[in-house]
Design a protein around this motif. Structure first.
Motif, PDB file in Angstrom:
ATOM      1  N   GLY A  20       0.852  -1.148  -0.120  1.00  0.00           N
ATOM      2  CA  GLY A  20       0.140   0.053  -0.061  1.00  0.00           C
ATOM      3  C   GLY A  20       0.918   1.498   0.192  1.00  0.00           C
ATOM      4  O   GLY A  20       0.429   2.000  -0.619  1.00  0.00           O
ATOM      5  N   SER A  21       2.099   1.210   0.650  1.00  0.00           N
ATOM      6  CA  SER A  21       2.935   2.333   0.619  1.00  0.00           C
ATOM      7  C   SER A  21       3.311   2.487  -0.726  1.00  0.00           C
ATOM      8  O   SER A  21       3.584   3.424  -1.379  1.00  0.00           O
ATOM      9  N   ALA A  22       3.712   1.246  -1.330  1.00  0.00           N
ATOM     10  CA  ALA A  22       4.563   1.653  -2.709  1.00  0.00           C
ATOM     11  C   ALA A  22       3.403   1.789  -3.665  1.00  0.00           C
ATOM     12  O   ALA A  22       3.889   2.724  -4.493  1.00  0.00           O
ATOM     13  N   VAL A  23       2.150   1.319  -3.690  1.00  0.00           N
ATOM     14  CA  VAL A  23       1.390   1.542  -4.479  1.00  0.00           C
ATOM     15  C   VAL A  23       0.648   2.862  -4.292  1.00  0.00           C
ATOM     16  O   VAL A  23       0.056   3.083  -3.102  1.00  0.00           O
ATOM     17  N   GLY A  24       0.761   3.958  -5.114  1.00  0.00           N
ATOM     18  CA  GLY A  24       0.276   5.249  -4.720  1.00  0.00           C
ATOM     19  C   GLY A  24       0.370   6.255  -6.023  1.00  0.00           C
ATOM     20  O   GLY A  24       0.205   5.609  -6.992  1.00  0.00           O
ATOM     21  N   LEU A  25       0.354   7.540  -5.749  1.00  0.00           N
ATOM     22  CA  LEU A  25       0.172   8.328  -6.872  1.00  0.00           C
ATOM     23  C   LEU A  25       1.095   7.949  -7.785  1.00  0.00           C
ATOM     24  O   LEU A  25       1.153   8.170  -9.127  1.00  0.00           O
ATOM     25  N   GLY A  26       2.302   7.570  -7.333  1.00  0.00           N
ATOM     26  CA  GLY A  26       3.531   7.182  -8.080  1.00  0.00           C
ATOM     27  C   GLY A  26       3.014   6.303  -9.442  1.00  0.00           C
ATOM     28  O   GLY A  26       3.545   6.352 -10.463  1.00  0.00           O
ATOM     29  N   ASN A  27       1.958   5.210  -8.976  1.00  0.00           N
ATOM     30  CA  ASN A  27       1.858   4.273  -9.835  1.00  0.00           C
ATOM     31  C   ASN A  27       0.641   4.838 -10.883  1.00  0.00           C
ATOM     32  O   ASN A  27       0.371   4.581 -12.036  1.00  0.00           O
ATOM     33  N   TYR A 101       4.167  17.839  -0.935  1.00  0.00           N
ATOM     34  CA  TYR A 101       3.482  18.093  -2.165  1.00  0.00           C
ATOM     35  C   TYR A 101       2.399  16.966  -2.323  1.00  0.00           C
ATOM     36  O   TYR A 101       1.412  16.967  -3.116  1.00  0.00           O
ATOM     37  N   TYR A 102       2.657  15.649  -1.750  1.00  0.00           N
ATOM     38  CA  TYR A 102       1.812  14.750  -1.825  1.00  0.00           C
ATOM     39  C   TYR A 102       0.550  14.947  -1.392  1.00  0.00           C
ATOM     40  O   TYR A 102      -0.583  14.752  -2.073  1.00  0.00           O
ATOM     41  N   CYS A 103       0.482  15.533  -0.468  1.00  0.00           N
ATOM     42  CA  CYS A 103      -0.995  16.101   0.329  1.00  0.00           C
ATOM     43  C   CYS A 103      -1.718  17.042  -0.645  1.00  0.00           C
ATOM     44  O   CYS A 103      -2.904  17.188  -0.544  1.00  0.00           O
ATOM     45  N   PHE A 221      12.653   4.143  -7.451  1.00  0.00           N
ATOM     46  CA  PHE A 221      12.694   4.643  -6.294  1.00  0.00           C
ATOM     47  C   PHE A 221      11.305   5.117  -5.490  1.00  0.00           C
ATOM     48  O   PHE A 221      11.166   4.727  -4.754  1.00  0.00           O
ATOM     49  N   PHE A 222      10.642   5.978  -6.343  1.00  0.00           N
ATOM     50  CA  PHE A 222       9.511   6.802  -5.965  1.00  0.00           C
ATOM     51  C   PHE A 222       8.565   5.720  -5.672  1.00  0.00           C
ATOM     52  O   PHE A 222       7.981   5.672  -4.642  1.00  0.00           O
ATOM     53  N   SER A 223       8.399   4.972  -6.878  1.00  0.00           N
ATOM     54  CA  SER A 223       7.051   3.927  -6.732  1.00  0.00           C
ATOM     55  C   SER A 223       7.403   3.022  -5.629  1.00  0.00           C
ATOM     56  O   SER A 223       6.275   2.410  -5.185  1.00  0.00           O
ATOM     57  N   LEU A 224       8.607   2.476  -5.447  1.00  0.00           N
ATOM     58  CA  LEU A 224       8.684   1.344  -4.432  1.00  0.00           C
ATOM     59  C   LEU A 224       8.964   2.011  -3.036  1.00  0.00           C
ATOM     60  O   LEU A 224       9.408   1.176  -2.068  1.00  0.00           O
ATOM     61  N   SER A 225       8.766   3.400  -2.907  1.00  0.00           N
ATOM     62  CA  SER A 225       9.059   3.989  -1.582  1.00  0.00           C
ATOM     63  C   SER A 225      10.436   3.618  -1.066  1.00  0.00           C
ATOM     64  O   SER A 225      10.485   3.707   0.385  1.00  0.00           O
ATOM     65  N   LEU A 226      11.384   3.799  -2.050  1.00  0.00           N
ATOM     66  CA  LEU A 226      12.777   3.583  -1.512  1.00  0.00           C
ATOM     67  C   LEU A 226      13.726   4.803  -1.096  1.00  0.00           C
ATOM     68  O   LEU A 226      13.353   5.938  -1.441  1.00  0.00           O
TER      69      LEU A 226
HETATM   70  N1  PHE Z   1       5.765   4.829  -3.416  1.00  0.00           N
HETATM   71  C1  PHE Z   1       4.673   5.919  -3.221  1.00  0.00           C
HETATM   72  C2  PHE Z   1       3.747   6.239  -4.680  1.00  0.00           C
HETATM   73  O1  PHE Z   1       4.115   5.421  -5.679  1.00  0.00           O
HETATM   74  C3  PHE Z   1       5.249   7.147  -2.725  1.00  0.00           C
HETATM   75  C4  PHE Z   1       6.117   7.150  -1.701  1.00  0.00           C
HETATM   76  C5  PHE Z   1       7.543   7.399  -1.863  1.00  0.00           C
HETATM   77  C6  PHE Z   1       5.693   6.672  -0.432  1.00  0.00           C
HETATM   78  C7  PHE Z   1       8.557   7.368  -0.632  1.00  0.00           C
HETATM   79  C8  PHE Z   1       6.440   6.405   0.537  1.00  0.00           C
HETATM   80  C9  PHE Z   1       7.951   6.796   0.226  1.00  0.00           C
HETATM   81  O2  PHE Z   1       3.093   7.055  -4.806  1.00  0.00           O
END
Ligand code: PHE
Length: 448
Positions: A20-27, A101-103, A221-226
């Protein structure tokens, strides 16, 4: 007396939370528009290569550091070596910057959901008008932050895990439904072709090629929350009775699957009404809404879509907040309530500046960037790669791959076949790739 530290109540709950952390706005927001502006299938191929080469090993390393440390990101790094707390510190600082910026985007999504469900699909121009206004987006981002704060206040197993275990599966089901629908639209095959068939005509120079590579790595990196301490923090709530390799494979597979599903949903829809896929960050807000306005039952489809994007955003933003909260409670002995309240207030202030940088503060430029762009630049292009780099060095060279592998396999209880590949990547390949790409991206940011 110290309270007992919270833990995931099941392995499934952990995987849903980490995925759930990984799957986000990034995807859903970023991945399709990056495909759209970076050559479609070529981007997808580069992305998958980096998922295997960098994503899988680094994600597993972060989980290992966390499970071994059993504490927040900073202290888990310090447990390996006293002077290395800063490697986790990148994550604490970075989480605040990402949230700044995510919020804001989370607030836009909520607004789009509310409009769609009341039957008013926003027009293409609405995005500019709304994002540049002053008060309405600030109200939405504040509500988004409050929702986050409430969930995180409930703690790991009762807050984050519960919410993620419900929302992530729902998101996948909704997305699967929309995917099927999108593929039945007229001309959908054009979008599928764009997404899956490499077209080399878009590459005219070495520069184009490198741009695709750099963007794909950044996106992994972003998508996997790394590199942000998120997976260290989530790993620290795990019991030492499972294979980190198999959990990592599940998390990475879910994340990649959702990215591919959203590409296969959004791009065919965009092509079906003859629009171009290269609108950039506005792709889901202006192009996609034009598609919704054009189809039967558009407002139901649009509501469903923005609801699932909202689910994706929330399960990621709570993971970012938890990085900061676990640090504040464990380092400074704050109560969970105060540890949620303080960063939430700071994040609200920063998010307001980000939001205003689309309107009233559009001319306030720092290093040539608006405040919103600066937050993205610092977190995605500076902190994530540097955080990832230092974590690889800390784990691969200071802790050592022998200790790492025994953490991953829970002291040899579980098989770990890719160990030789993994050791090589963590010690040498990943740090080298990150540095090369980091330097190139900083130089190109300077020139643009
Ligand atoms: N992985 C999240 C996304 O794809 C964004 C995110 C980045 C979350 C870093 C946690 C840490 O949207």
């Amino acid at each position: 007396m110290e309270e007992k530290r919270d833990q995931w109540s099941s392995k499934f709950g952990f995987i849903m939370s980490a995925a759930g952390s990984a799957v986000g706005l990034g995807n859903i927001w970023k991945f399709p528009y990056l495909c759209g502006t970076n050559g479609g299938a070529l981007f997808l191929i580069a992305y998958i290569v980096f998922i295997i080469l960098l994503g899988y090993p680094i994600l597993m390393t972060e989980l290992a550091i966390g499970r071994n440390g059993g504490m927040n990101a900073v202290d888990s790094c310090r447990k390996i070596s006293g002077k290395w707390g800063f490697a986790g510190g990148f994550g604490v600082a970075g989480s605040v910057l990402v949230l700044a910026y995510y919020c804001v985007v989370g607030g836009w999504i909520m607004q789009y959901f509310l409009l769609s469900i009341t039957g008013n699909i926003p027009s293409s121009d609405y995005f500019t008008a709304y994002s540049s206004s002053t008060v309405p987006p600030i109200i939405m981002l504040t509500i988004f932050i409050i929702i986050n704060a409430v969930i995180v206040m409930f703690g790991v197993s009762k807050g984050i895990e519960k919410v993620s275990t419900i929302l992530l599966p729902l998101l996948i089901v909704f997305l699967a439904g929309l995917l099927v629908y999108s593929l039945t639209l007229p001309n959908a095959s054009e979008g599928v072709k764009f997404f899956l068939m490499p077209d080399f005509s878009g590459i005219n120079s070495v520069g184009d090629f490198f741009r695709i590579i750099i963007t794909a790595m950044g996106q992994v990196f972003f998508s996997l929350s790394l590199g942000m301490g998120t997976l260290i923090t989530y790993g620290s709530y795990l019991e030492k009775n499972s294979s980190l390799s198999s959990s990592t494979v599940s998390i990475v597979t879910i994340d990649t699957m959702v990215a591919i599903m959203s590409g296969l949903t959004i791009l065919p829809a965009v092509f079906s009404v003859g629009l171009a896929p290269n609108a950039g960050p506005g792709l889901i807000f202006s192009t996609l809404t034009a598609v919704f306005a054009d189809i039967k039952a558009g407002s139901i489809i649009s509501s469903l879509f923005f609801l699932l994007v909202f689910f994706a955003a929330i399960t990621s933003s709570i993971s970012l907040l938890e990085v900061v909260v676990s640090f504040l409670t464990e380092r400074f002995g704050l109560s969970r309530f105060t540890a949620v309240l303080i960063p939430s207030l700071i994040i609200t202030a920063l998010s307001i500046l980000s939001s205003l940088s689309y309107g009233a503060l559009a001319d306030m430029k720092i290093m040539g960037m608006t405040f919103f762009e600066l937050m993205i630049f610092l977190s995605d292009q500076v902190i994530m790669p540097l955080g990832g780099f230092f974590l690889c060095i800390l784990a691969g060279h200071i802790w050592g791959t022998k200790n790492l592998c025994s953490e991953i396999t829970a002291d040899g209880k579980f098989p770990f076949r890719p160990a030789p590949f993994y050791r090589f990547v963590i010690k040498y390949a990943a740090p080298a790739m990150i540095i090369i790409i980091f330097v190139t991206s900083i130089i190109s940011a300077d020139n643009s």
